[in-house]
Design a protein around this motif. Structure first.
Motif, short mmCIF file in Angstrom:
data_model
loop_
_atom_site.label_atom_id
_atom_site.label_comp_id
_atom_site.label_asym_id
_atom_site.label_seq_id
_atom_site.Cartn_x
_atom_site.Cartn_y
_atom_site.Cartn_z
N GLY A 412 -0.56 8.56 -4.85
CA GLY A 412 -0.21 8.56 -3.43
C GLY A 412 -1.07 7.68 -2.56
O GLY A 412 -0.62 7.16 -1.55
N GLU A 413 -2.37 7.48 -2.93
CA GLU A 413 -3.23 6.60 -2.14
C GLU A 413 -3.23 5.21 -2.75
O GLU A 413 -3.55 5.04 -3.93
N ILE A 414 -2.87 4.21 -1.94
CA ILE A 414 -2.71 2.84 -2.42
C ILE A 414 -3.69 1.94 -1.67
O ILE A 414 -3.81 2.02 -0.45
N TRP A 436 8.25 3.53 4.89
CA TRP A 436 6.90 3.36 5.46
C TRP A 436 6.80 1.94 5.98
O TRP A 436 7.31 1.00 5.39
N ARG A 437 6.12 1.80 7.13
CA ARG A 437 6.03 0.47 7.75
C ARG A 437 4.76 0.39 8.59
O ARG A 437 4.40 1.35 9.28
N LYS A 438 4.09 -0.76 8.52
CA LYS A 438 2.89 -0.95 9.34
C LYS A 438 2.61 -2.44 9.49
O LYS A 438 2.83 -3.22 8.58
N VAL A 447 -5.69 0.57 3.22
CA VAL A 447 -5.49 1.77 2.41
C VAL A 447 -4.36 2.57 3.04
O VAL A 447 -4.38 2.86 4.23
N ILE A 448 -3.34 2.90 2.24
CA ILE A 448 -2.21 3.67 2.77
C ILE A 448 -2.04 4.94 1.95
O ILE A 448 -2.32 4.98 0.77
#
Length: 476
Positions: A412-414, A436-438, A447-448
């Motif tokens: 889950g953490e990328i 998901w978008r940023k 880090v997402i």
């Protein structure tokens, strides 16, 4: 036949005109007296403005895209201090490392974090900070911060030459370099992080944590010594001073080093060499002989270009026997690239000046900073911009190879490494729905957290002005 001949003449002329424009001064960029002494660090914001720092009166300023002073940025005017290194955080704040003990009259030992307008971010907690100067600051993919320099302690804890901090400025105790860098001055001058997270250091040291390391060393991501890298023996520097002032990780795993030396690992290499991933000398890169090696000269910065060649800067008068004052373009095999001709180059007084930092813009123009008063006969005080071409801009294919997504598969953490500035990150499911978008304006790291998404296969797209990258992402 005559028309064909004229076409060939025109193409020949245009080709050589294009080459001639490389390395010429960009007269539209003039910082005037806003930078009146040595420049050591250059950053460019997404809006085209530049944050420059060093050893001039204001120590750090922000310039508009044409080099004029941006008066909306606050400058501290630190008397007697040197700002060696700057880095953007993912929020667009500015980390500053150097030799200072106060900042805006607030105690701050060698490291601060500034808001984007230059004011001090008091939430950044370094405690007692570093007990000697910091030469290099790097923000890691997870937001943590690597610092390297001549210090032996950070906030009262032993950390010789290198430390890792949490994003709030506190010491990350999980990164343990043991006794760190020792010998000579025990100083790290340069630092580079490989795509696998391993850390390259160079400087004035002979050992790391009790293990022999002659001016270069590689660490594992936890701070321990990486035994798969053997430091090559460096010798022959002018005046008996053998230094490695710059170390650069390359995308293929090889490593560039520059400094003041004439031999590396037993091979003749004058101030510049390329190493294989294990530290042995890469014999396919053979400068002949390289940068002039005399007292006071050094190669201090190297930048990889999109054509596989290198821009090399420092304090030298010749390269491979050809006049090149402070700046030269070198081919991938170590030969001088004569198409890049800086003329008289950088000059300070009656001698060669020095180039300490390059910044390559997306349009191929080159911003140079260092210690000089003119570039090819035109006054430019310590900062200048040169014309370039698309061939000098950031390599899109290379960027795609460098963009690193890890771990993948992930729980889950990328972490995303080597993001292009001013990019958009989209994650879609296989139906094309955006989940998901940023936007990313400043940092090359992000880090997402996707732990709320259903396990499965997704696509991550990284969109910027010059490229579109798509990779498969697996959540397990």
């Amino acid at each position: 036949m005559k028309r064909c001949y004229l076409l060939h003449v025109l193409l020949f002329f245009c080709f050589h005109l294009m080459i001639a424009q490389e390395a010429t001064l960009d007269a539209s960029f003039d910082p005037g007296f806003n930078t009146n002494s040595t420049i050591l660090s250059i950053l460019q914001q997404a809006d085209g403005k530049f944050v420059v720092s060093g050893h001039f009166d204001n120590r750090i300023v922000r310039l508009n895209s044409d080099g004029t002073l941006d008066n909306t940025f606050t400058s501290p005017g630190l008397f007697g201090s040197i700002l060696y290194s700057t880095a953007f955080t993912s929020e667009g704040k500015i980390l500053v490392g150097g030799e200072f003990t106060t900042f805006y009259n607030v105690p701050a030992n060698r490291l601060v974090r500034l808001f984007s307008n230059g004011t001090l971010d008091s939430s950044f907690n370094i405690g007692a900070g570093a007990n000697n100067y910091i030469r290099k600051v790097i923000v890691l993919p997870d937001g943590k911060i690597l610092i390297a320099g001549r210090f032996t302690q950070y906030n009262g804890t032993a950390r010789a030459g290198i430390a890792r901090l949490n994003s709030d400025g506190t010491l990350d105790s999980s990164f343990n370099p043991g006794t760190g860098l020792t010998g000579i001055t025990g100083e790290a001058v340069s630092m580079s992080v490989q795509t696998d997270g391993k850390i390259l250091l160079s400087g004035f040291f002979t050992s790391f944590n009790g293990i022999s390391a002659n001016r270069t060393v590689r660490l594992n991501p936890d701070g321990s010594h990486d035994a798969t890298f053997s430091s090559p023996f460096i010798s022959g520097g002018a005046g008996g001073i053998n230094n490695v002032d710059v170390i650069l990780s390359l995308p293929d795993g090889k490593i560039m080093i520059g400094g003041n030396f004439t031999t590396v690992g037993g091979f003749a290499r004058s101030s510049i060499a390329r190493l294989n991933n294990n530290g042995t000398v890469d014999t396919t890169f053979v400068p002949n002989p390289g940068a002039q090696t005399t007292w006071g000269t050094t190669v201090s910065t190297v930048t990889l270009l999109n054509d596989g060649n290198y821009l090399v800067g420092g304090t030298f008068a010749t390269f491979n026997g050809v006049n090149r004052s402070g700046i030269v373009k070198v081919t991938s095999n170590g030969a001088l690239d004569s198409s890049f001709d800086p003329g008289a180059g950088v000059v300070h007084g009656t001698g060669s000046g020095s180039v300490a930092q390059f910044l390559i813009q997306s349009d191929g123009k080159i911003v140079i900073g260092g210690h000089f008063l003119s570039y090819n006969g035109t006054e430019r005080r310590f900062l200048a911009r040169l014309n370039g071409s698309a061939a000098l801009s950031v390599l899109e294919d290379l960027q795609e190879k460098q963009v690193n997504l890890f771990p993948n598969p992930s729980n889950g953490e990328i972490n995303i490494h080597q993001l292009p500035e001013n990019s958009e990150i989209l994650i879609t499911d296989l139906s094309g729905k955006i989940v998901w978008r940023k936007s990313n304006s400043y940092s090359s790291f992000m880090v997402i957290n996707l732990q709320d998404l259903v396990k499965g296969i997704y696509l991550i797209q990284i969109l910027s002005k010059n490229q579109s990258i798509q990779k498969k992402l697996i959540l397990k």
